[in-house]
Design a protein around this motif. Structure first.
Motif, PDB file in Angstrom:
ATOM      1  N   PHE A  50     -50.445  44.997 116.741  1.00  0.00           N
ATOM      2  CA  PHE A  50     -51.046  44.652 115.462  1.00  0.00           C
ATOM      3  C   PHE A  50     -52.010  45.722 114.955  1.00  0.00           C
ATOM      4  O   PHE A  50     -52.247  45.842 113.763  1.00  0.00           O
ATOM      5  N   SER A  51     -52.595  46.463 115.888  1.00  0.00           N
ATOM      6  CA  SER A  51     -53.531  47.525 115.508  1.00  0.00           C
ATOM      7  C   SER A  51     -53.701  48.439 116.708  1.00  0.00           C
ATOM      8  O   SER A  51     -53.100  48.220 117.770  1.00  0.00           O
ATOM      9  N   ILE A  52     -54.531  49.464 116.543  1.00  0.00           N
ATOM     10  CA  ILE A  52     -54.811  50.369 117.671  1.00  0.00           C
ATOM     11  C   ILE A  52     -55.477  49.600 118.806  1.00  0.00           C
ATOM     12  O   ILE A  52     -55.234  49.861 119.980  1.00  0.00           O
ATOM     13  N   LEU A  53     -56.296  48.623 118.454  1.00  0.00           N
ATOM     14  CA  LEU A  53     -57.010  47.847 119.475  1.00  0.00           C
ATOM     15  C   LEU A  53     -56.161  46.722 120.040  1.00  0.00           C
ATOM     16  O   LEU A  53     -56.100  46.526 121.254  1.00  0.00           O
ATOM     17  N   ILE A 203     -56.354  39.432 112.697  1.00  0.00           N
ATOM     18  CA  ILE A 203     -55.881  38.088 112.367  1.00  0.00           C
ATOM     19  C   ILE A 203     -55.729  37.923 110.860  1.00  0.00           C
ATOM     20  O   ILE A 203     -54.748  37.346 110.378  1.00  0.00           O
ATOM     21  N   GLU A 204     -56.698  38.432 110.101  1.00  0.00           N
ATOM     22  CA  GLU A 204     -56.636  38.347 108.648  1.00  0.00           C
ATOM     23  C   GLU A 204     -55.407  39.065 108.104  1.00  0.00           C
ATOM     24  O   GLU A 204     -54.734  38.564 107.195  1.00  0.00           O
ATOM     25  N   ILE A 205     -55.106  40.240 108.682  1.00  0.00           N
ATOM     26  CA  ILE A 205     -53.930  41.002 108.250  1.00  0.00           C
ATOM     27  C   ILE A 205     -52.660  40.226 108.590  1.00  0.00           C
ATOM     28  O   ILE A 205     -51.743  40.128 107.767  1.00  0.00           O
ATOM     29  N   ALA A 206     -52.607  39.675 109.821  1.00  0.00           N
ATOM     30  CA  ALA A 206     -51.422  38.945 110.259  1.00  0.00           C
ATOM     31  C   ALA A 206     -51.168  37.715 109.391  1.00  0.00           C
ATOM     32  O   ALA A 206     -50.012  37.348 109.137  1.00  0.00           O
ATOM     33  N   LEU A 207     -52.230  37.077 108.920  1.00  0.00           N
ATOM     34  CA  LEU A 207     -52.099  35.886 108.109  1.00  0.00           C
ATOM     35  C   LEU A 207     -51.973  36.198 106.620  1.00  0.00           C
ATOM     36  O   LEU A 207     -51.806  35.287 105.804  1.00  0.00           O
TER      37      LEU A 207
END
Length: 210
Positions: A50-53, A203-207
């Motif tokens: 989902f991201s670098i982290l 989470i905001e990006i995923a949603l």
């Protein structure tokens, strides 16, 4: 004088072992699928990246992800079957010998030590948080606490009746012990990786909120 409890059929523990086993096995299965997909199609992005982290690929491709010479999720696929079988057997009125519970506990001792090492490696060395790995951590920690307390309260190890009574009361505290352990891991991740805002943004990006 009241009879000492033997806890030969711990229904609550059995149900939890089945739930934890299914969750842990599913997480291991998903990681195995991602690992195979990465081998078949090198360079492709894993579904849990989902991201670098927050990602799986970095963990799976690291040497820590195959510390025994093969991908770690294979261990989960094999080992998470055991709690499911034990839990189902207890519900089916099976009774296990004391030596069995000791061996079963050693399995969870290995699991918690291995998970603890992986948590350290993930946060302080690899600098990523693998979603499916965290699912595995989340069920390993309470399972270790629950099996340890049951081992002590059931008389499977030679300890005094007073200690068994204390252990019996401790079972109700396993959820709180688990929350404290979770909080400690979250604190480490926050101090090292500034994880909370990064994970929340993921989470905001995923949603689709941003």
């Amino acid at each position: 004088m009241p009879q000492t409890q033997t806890h030969t059929r711990p229904i609550g523990l059995a149900i939890w072992l089945i739930i934890a086993g299914v969750i842990g096995w599913w997480a291991a299965f998903q990681l195995t699928v991602e690992k195979i997909a990465g081998l078949v199609h090198p360079g492709t992005k894993a579904g849990c990246d989902f991201s670098i982290l927050v990602q799986c690929t970095e963990n799976l491709d690291s040497w820590q992800g195959s510390v025994f010479g093969f991908s770690n999720p294979i261990i989960g696929l094999a080992c998470w079957v055991a709690p499911i079988v034990v839990g189902a057997a207890i519900l089916a009125h099976a009774r296990f010998a004391k030596w069995f519970w000791v061996l079963f506990w050693f399995g969870f001792l290995f699991a918690i030590v291995f998970v603890g090492w992986l948590i350290y490696q993930s946060i302080f060395v690899i600098n990523t948080l693998c979603p499916w790995c965290m699912v595995t951590w989340s069920v390993t920690i309470p399972s270790f606490f629950a099996v340890t307390v049951h081992l002590l309260r059931s008389g499977a190890v030679p300890i005094g009746a007073a200690v068994r009574r204390v252990a019996d009361r401790l079972m109700a505290w396993v959820p709180l012990m688990t929350i404290v352990a979770y909080a400690f891991v979250i604190l480490l991740a926050q101090l090292r990786l500034d994880a909370i805002p990064n994970v929340w943004h993921t989470i905001e990006i995923a949603l689709g909120w941003v």
